[in-house]
Design an enzyme around this catalytic site. Structure first.
Site, PDB file in Angstrom:
ATOM      1  N   THR A 145       0.892  -1.140  -0.183  1.00  0.00           N
ATOM      2  CA  THR A 145       0.352  -0.119  -0.013  1.00  0.00           C
ATOM      3  C   THR A 145       0.754   1.020  -0.034  1.00  0.00           C
ATOM      4  O   THR A 145       0.107   1.947  -0.631  1.00  0.00           O
ATOM      5  CB  THR A 145      -0.798  -0.177   1.540  1.00  0.00           C
ATOM      6  OG1 THR A 145      -1.583  -0.624   1.227  1.00  0.00           O
ATOM      7  CG2 THR A 145      -1.762   0.571   1.429  1.00  0.00           C
ATOM      8  N   SER A 160       1.393  -7.748  -1.128  1.00  0.00           N
ATOM      9  CA  SER A 160       2.507  -8.500  -0.813  1.00  0.00           C
ATOM     10  C   SER A 160       1.549  -9.586  -0.406  1.00  0.00           C
ATOM     11  O   SER A 160       2.144 -10.646  -0.069  1.00  0.00           O
ATOM     12  CB  SER A 160       2.754  -8.006   0.865  1.00  0.00           C
ATOM     13  OG  SER A 160       2.052  -7.497   2.104  1.00  0.00           O
ATOM     14  N   THR A 178       2.224  -4.671   4.200  1.00  0.00           N
ATOM     15  CA  THR A 178       1.096  -5.148   5.477  1.00  0.00           C
ATOM     16  C   THR A 178       1.122  -6.447   5.959  1.00  0.00           C
ATOM     17  O   THR A 178       1.227  -7.345   6.378  1.00  0.00           O
ATOM     18  CB  THR A 178       0.250  -4.413   6.428  1.00  0.00           C
ATOM     19  OG1 THR A 178      -0.551  -4.258   5.826  1.00  0.00           O
ATOM     20  CG2 THR A 178       1.436  -3.086   7.107  1.00  0.00           C
ATOM     21  N   ASP A 179       0.718  -7.196   4.843  1.00  0.00           N
ATOM     22  CA  ASP A 179      -0.247  -8.519   4.605  1.00  0.00           C
ATOM     23  C   ASP A 179       0.796 -10.007   4.794  1.00  0.00           C
ATOM     24  O   ASP A 179       0.835 -10.440   6.230  1.00  0.00           O
ATOM     25  CB  ASP A 179      -0.816  -8.781   3.927  1.00  0.00           C
ATOM     26  CG  ASP A 179      -1.840  -8.363   3.752  1.00  0.00           C
ATOM     27  OD1 ASP A 179      -2.354  -6.893   4.238  1.00  0.00           O
ATOM     28  OD2 ASP A 179      -2.891  -8.188   2.102  1.00  0.00           O
TER      29      ASP A 179
END
Ligand code: GLU
Length: 329
Positions: free
Chosen positions: A14, A58, A91-92
């Site tokens: 993101t 990610s 962040t995933d």
């Protein structure tokens, strides 16, 4: 005057996304240069060098890509003129990439991953704050020897401990049971503690075919059976509580261990270690006696990364057990 040289490696997420007006979704589009240029003040802290590794969500990051990225990072860390590394990431799967990088290097130079929850063009974006904070951490002498860190929302977390906890909030990162290592407060980087269970596994290759299976009440073991049939080279079972499984799942797990598949046991709880203090047919004690490997306090996804790396180094169950259990039991 900048005194440090920091290599910034972009991978997407993101932090590098913008809104697409046609699809009404956010998509990877900001270049590495756009990212760095969005925080002109970085120049006061560091001369940056940019390497664009990827620009993906990610959720598309694979263990093999993490391994290639780790190799690239080690190469940069070996350069005398480089003081630290900043990696931008979604962040995933950030916690998994950060942990693999951490396991595969032993340099004292700061390695810092950062990300954002709001896209590059969002009016309330957290991109510049997080990127700037990550550069400050990478430049900070106090962060030498701390290992791989993850910086977001002005907090510094250890790669081994950090988890994404919130689907949408900027305060998504937490280290349950431990808390952050430190904070970024304006231009000050403060480290309050270090993670003392950090490890270095000098693997030259990895074994990505390791599956993570989460247990729930009444699990009948059929997913474990399927995983074995589909050729898994290792299993991580996120068990219940202290590390217990419903009996049919425990029986299937013991069958898997008998076929020489390494099986690591973790807990679906957020905090604490697994330990075989419970008897019974699905109790942790029976599983450990049958050869299951305790995953300590690692989350399921972190234990999977560790097994993927450890299997690149050793293959015998006894050796794997030593790697997983040497510090913890
Ligand atoms: N899907 C995004 C990713 O690439 C999640 C949000 C983020 O990047 O922080 O992981």
């Amino acid at each position: 005057m900048a005194t440090k040289r920091i290599v910034v490696i972009t991978t997407g997420g993101t932090i590098a996304m913008k809104r697409d007006i046609h699809s009404q979704t956010i998509e990877p589009s900001a270049s590495g240069k756009e990212l760095i240029d969005s925080v002109p003040d970085i120049k006061q802290f560091a001369d940056t060098e940019l390497i664009e590794f990827a620009n993906i969500d990610s959720s598309e990051m694979s263990p093999q890509m993490m391994f290639e990225l780790s190799r690239l990072i080690r190469k940069q860390l070996a350069r005398q003129d480089v003081d630290g590394i900043v990696i931008t990431h979604g962040t995933d799967t950030l916690e998994e990439t950060a942990y693999m990088i951490d396991l595969l290097h032993d340099s004292p130079k700061p390695v810092v991953l950062t990300a954002a929850m709001r896209s590059f063009d969002d009016p309330g974006t957290d991109v510049p704050t997080n990127l700037f904070a990550a550069v400050k951490v990478a430049c900070a002498d106090v962060c030498r020897g701390v290992g791989t860190m993850v910086v977001m929302n002005d907090e510094i977390h250890a790669a081994r401990e950090v988890r994404k906890t919130y689907t949408s909030n900027v305060a998504t990162l937490e280290s349950p049971g431990y808390g952050p290592l430190g904070i970024v407060d304006e231009d000050h980087v403060i480290i309050y503690r270090q993670s003392l269970t950090r490890e270095f596994l000098p693997a030259k290759k990895i074994e990505p075919k390791v599956m993570l299976l989460k247990m729930s009440a009444g699990d009948d073991g059929s997913l474990i059976k399927f995983a074995v049939k589909s050729g898994a080279k290792g299993l991580v079972i996120e068990g219940l509580g202290r590390g217990n499984l419903p009996t049919p799942a425990a029986e299937e797990t013991i069958r898997a261990i008998k076929t020489n598949i390494p099986v690591v046991l973790t807990s679906r709880c957020f905090k604490g270690r697994v330990l075989g203090i419970y008897g019974g047919s699905g109790g942790g004690k029976k599983l450990h006696d049958a050869g299951i490997i305790y995953g300590g306090d690692l989350s399921g996804q972190k234990a999977r990364i560790k097994l993927i790396v450890a299997l690149g180094l050793v293959s015998q169950l006894t050796e794997l057990k030593k790697i997983f259990e040497r510090q913890m039991y």
